[in-house]
Motif scaffolding. Sequence first.
Motif, PDB file in Angstrom:
ATOM      1  N   GLN A 103       0.769  -1.608   0.447  1.00  0.00           N
ATOM      2  CA  GLN A 103       0.223  -0.774  -0.099  1.00  0.00           C
ATOM      3  C   GLN A 103       1.051   1.219   0.082  1.00  0.00           C
ATOM      4  N   GLU A 104       2.288   1.333   0.433  1.00  0.00           N
ATOM      5  CA  GLU A 104       2.935   2.277   0.475  1.00  0.00           C
ATOM      6  C   GLU A 104       3.811   2.132  -0.507  1.00  0.00           C
ATOM      7  N   GLN A 105       4.919   1.343  -0.789  1.00  0.00           N
ATOM      8  CA  GLN A 105       5.610   1.074  -1.749  1.00  0.00           C
ATOM      9  C   GLN A 105       5.580  -0.020  -3.067  1.00  0.00           C
ATOM     10  N   THR A 106       6.048   0.112  -3.763  1.00  0.00           N
ATOM     11  CA  THR A 106       6.449  -1.218  -4.497  1.00  0.00           C
ATOM     12  C   THR A 106       6.939  -1.564  -3.931  1.00  0.00           C
ATOM     13  N   VAL A 107       6.923  -3.317  -4.399  1.00  0.00           N
ATOM     14  CA  VAL A 107       6.989  -4.823  -4.067  1.00  0.00           C
ATOM     15  C   VAL A 107       7.116  -5.723  -5.357  1.00  0.00           C
ATOM     16  N   LEU A 108       8.315  -6.245  -5.837  1.00  0.00           N
ATOM     17  CA  LEU A 108       8.355  -7.152  -6.840  1.00  0.00           C
ATOM     18  C   LEU A 108       8.337  -8.143  -6.625  1.00  0.00           C
ATOM     19  N   ALA A 109       7.638  -9.119  -8.128  1.00  0.00           N
ATOM     20  CA  ALA A 109       7.852 -10.500  -7.267  1.00  0.00           C
ATOM     21  C   ALA A 109       8.247 -11.047  -8.993  1.00  0.00           C
ATOM     22  N   TYR A 110       9.088 -11.972  -7.978  1.00  0.00           N
ATOM     23  CA  TYR A 110       9.916 -12.118  -9.212  1.00  0.00           C
ATOM     24  C   TYR A 110      10.582 -13.409  -9.545  1.00  0.00           C
ATOM     25  N   GLU A 111       9.897 -13.720 -10.740  1.00  0.00           N
ATOM     26  CA  GLU A 111      10.309 -15.246 -10.699  1.00  0.00           C
ATOM     27  C   GLU A 111      11.549 -16.244 -11.516  1.00  0.00           C
ATOM     28  N   PHE A 112      12.418 -16.939 -10.342  1.00  0.00           N
ATOM     29  CA  PHE A 112      13.638 -17.051 -10.291  1.00  0.00           C
ATOM     30  C   PHE A 112      13.009 -17.756 -11.733  1.00  0.00           C
ATOM     31  N   GLU A 113      15.274 -18.308 -12.576  1.00  0.00           N
ATOM     32  CA  GLU A 113      15.234 -19.124 -12.853  1.00  0.00           C
ATOM     33  C   GLU A 113      15.754 -20.358 -12.346  1.00  0.00           C
ATOM     34  N   GLY A 114      15.506 -21.419 -12.511  1.00  0.00           N
ATOM     35  CA  GLY A 114      15.732 -22.654 -12.132  1.00  0.00           C
ATOM     36  C   GLY A 114      14.913 -23.241 -10.489  1.00  0.00           C
ATOM     37  N   ASP A 115      14.824 -24.823 -10.157  1.00  0.00           N
ATOM     38  CA  ASP A 115      14.379 -25.059  -9.590  1.00  0.00           C
ATOM     39  C   ASP A 115      14.535 -25.584  -8.365  1.00  0.00           C
ATOM     40  N   ARG A 116      13.044 -25.270  -8.396  1.00  0.00           N
ATOM     41  CA  ARG A 116      13.178 -25.311  -6.398  1.00  0.00           C
ATOM     42  C   ARG A 116      12.741 -26.680  -5.710  1.00  0.00           C
ATOM     43  N   TYR A 117      13.039 -26.820  -4.684  1.00  0.00           N
ATOM     44  CA  TYR A 117      12.741 -28.165  -4.112  1.00  0.00           C
ATOM     45  C   TYR A 117      12.030 -28.219  -2.855  1.00  0.00           C
ATOM     46  N   ASP A 118      10.969 -28.396  -2.460  1.00  0.00           N
ATOM     47  CA  ASP A 118      10.654 -28.303  -1.338  1.00  0.00           C
ATOM     48  C   ASP A 118      10.697 -29.060   0.076  1.00  0.00           C
ATOM     49  N   CYS A 119      11.903 -28.541   0.872  1.00  0.00           N
ATOM     50  CA  CYS A 119      12.327 -30.217   1.770  1.00  0.00           C
ATOM     51  C   CYS A 119      12.476 -30.198   2.926  1.00  0.00           C
ATOM     52  N   GLY A 120      10.409 -28.840   2.913  1.00  0.00           N
ATOM     53  CA  GLY A 120       9.412 -29.221   4.344  1.00  0.00           C
ATOM     54  C   GLY A 120       9.127 -30.583   3.956  1.00  0.00           C
ATOM     55  N   LYS A 148       8.794 -34.428   2.544  1.00  0.00           N
ATOM     56  CA  LYS A 148       9.112 -35.685   2.489  1.00  0.00           C
ATOM     57  C   LYS A 148      10.230 -36.101   0.638  1.00  0.00           C
ATOM     58  N   LEU A 149       9.158 -35.876   0.151  1.00  0.00           N
ATOM     59  CA  LEU A 149       9.039 -36.173  -1.424  1.00  0.00           C
ATOM     60  C   LEU A 149       9.997 -34.979  -1.871  1.00  0.00           C
ATOM     61  N   GLY A 150      10.312 -34.167  -2.054  1.00  0.00           N
ATOM     62  CA  GLY A 150      11.200 -32.406  -2.619  1.00  0.00           C
ATOM     63  C   GLY A 150      11.678 -32.909  -1.220  1.00  0.00           C
ATOM     64  N   TYR A 151      11.911 -33.618  -0.694  1.00  0.00           N
ATOM     65  CA  TYR A 151      13.737 -33.371   0.308  1.00  0.00           C
ATOM     66  C   TYR A 151      14.519 -34.483  -0.348  1.00  0.00           C
ATOM     67  N   LEU A 152      13.300 -35.600  -0.716  1.00  0.00           N
ATOM     68  CA  LEU A 152      13.490 -36.680  -1.204  1.00  0.00           C
ATOM     69  C   LEU A 152      14.131 -36.459  -3.108  1.00  0.00           C
ATOM     70  N   LYS A 153      13.531 -35.412  -3.673  1.00  0.00           N
ATOM     71  CA  LYS A 153      13.882 -35.655  -4.810  1.00  0.00           C
ATOM     72  C   LYS A 153      15.366 -34.548  -4.985  1.00  0.00           C
ATOM     73  N   ALA A 154      15.207 -33.798  -4.031  1.00  0.00           N
ATOM     74  CA  ALA A 154      16.792 -32.687  -3.856  1.00  0.00           C
ATOM     75  C   ALA A 154      17.683 -34.121  -3.835  1.00  0.00           C
ATOM     76  N   ASN A 155      17.500 -34.583  -2.895  1.00  0.00           N
ATOM     77  CA  ASN A 155      19.095 -35.369  -2.766  1.00  0.00           C
ATOM     78  C   ASN A 155      18.910 -36.024  -4.277  1.00  0.00           C
ATOM     79  N   VAL A 156      18.158 -36.724  -4.567  1.00  0.00           N
ATOM     80  CA  VAL A 156      18.638 -37.423  -6.495  1.00  0.00           C
ATOM     81  C   VAL A 156      19.147 -36.308  -6.756  1.00  0.00           C
ATOM     82  N   GLU A 157      18.425 -34.825  -7.324  1.00  0.00           N
ATOM     83  CA  GLU A 157      18.704 -34.257  -8.302  1.00  0.00           C
ATOM     84  C   GLU A 157      20.375 -33.897  -7.782  1.00  0.00           C
ATOM     85  N   TYR A 158      20.642 -33.898  -6.107  1.00  0.00           N
ATOM     86  CA  TYR A 158      22.301 -33.271  -5.822  1.00  0.00           C
ATOM     87  C   TYR A 158      23.243 -34.158  -5.777  1.00  0.00           C
TER      88      TYR A 158
END
Length: 298
Positions: A240-257, A259-269
């Motif tokens: 309401q007071e100032q600009t805040v930008l949302a940025y769609e980053f380049e890369g892959d995200r793993y939701d390590c919070g 179990k499934l995301g955590y296991l996928k991250a382990n496989v890829e890394y």
Amino acid sequence: MRLRKAVFPVAGLGTRFLPATKASAKEMLPIVDKPLIQYAVAEAISAGAQELIFITGRSKNSIMDHFDKAYELEAELEQRGKSKLLETVQEILPPGITCIFIRQAEALGLGHAVLCAWPAVGDEDFSVILADDLIDGKLHPCLAQMQRVYQEYGSGVIAAQRVPESETGAYGIVEVNPVGSRLGEIQRIVEKPKPDVAPSNLAVVGRYILPSRIFKLIERTAHGAGGEIQLTDAISALIQEQTVLAYEFEGDRYDCGSKLGYLKANVEYALKHPEVAEGFREYLSARSSAWSESGKDQ
Ligand code: G1P
């Protein structure tokens, strides 16, 4: 404009990984051989952070120990001539980086955790990294990509990613006006809306560059979704007071919070890890052949 200070809220209970997280922090769970928090710290340092502010809770001493100098271990490795391992341990924190630990007495939500960093951040712009969102930024780490946007526009920047509509209830969701490639000005931000009321499917992921003004706004924020003091609600006041930008980053995200995301991250890394990549690839390929064979039998 430099971002000297990075905040790591690490006071969460990590209940999704019990019993592993009963006595130790979820941020210390390893992806191959490094704990999640070490990836987060490396990312902050890549974007220029010099002061790392950890907002901790109970059972988080391991994080403090991890970034402390381990004299006995180093002496032992040196004596045994294990120079490579010694280097690995010494490189955890580069010289000139300071760590500050602030205890969040009560777990009142992400907004409250960030507010605890105020005395250490003061009136500077700063970043926030949620270590369980592990991001492989490919060419450049996610926060370094965001820092470029911050330098160009001089405003707050939040990392964002499209998610399936059915999953909006797990994220902060933003509605934006496009500003450029991968970039939009946030018009609305809502914490964990159900799919039928979500303003879009553009989700906030765990990287924020914020002005210190946010602290005053968090102070005024009432308990929101889940009864917690939400950072999302304070950001909603900030736009309401100032600009805040949302940025769609380049890369892959793993939701390590999760179990499934955590296991996928382990496989890829693991598939990229110089020590184990080859053996692991062979194992996976043998495993998938065995699966196809057993599939044929059925
Ligand atoms: C937090 C934020 C949410 C954001 C998410 C990213 O939620 O409150 O807005 O989308 O992190 O991981 P949490 O996952 O801690 O419940």
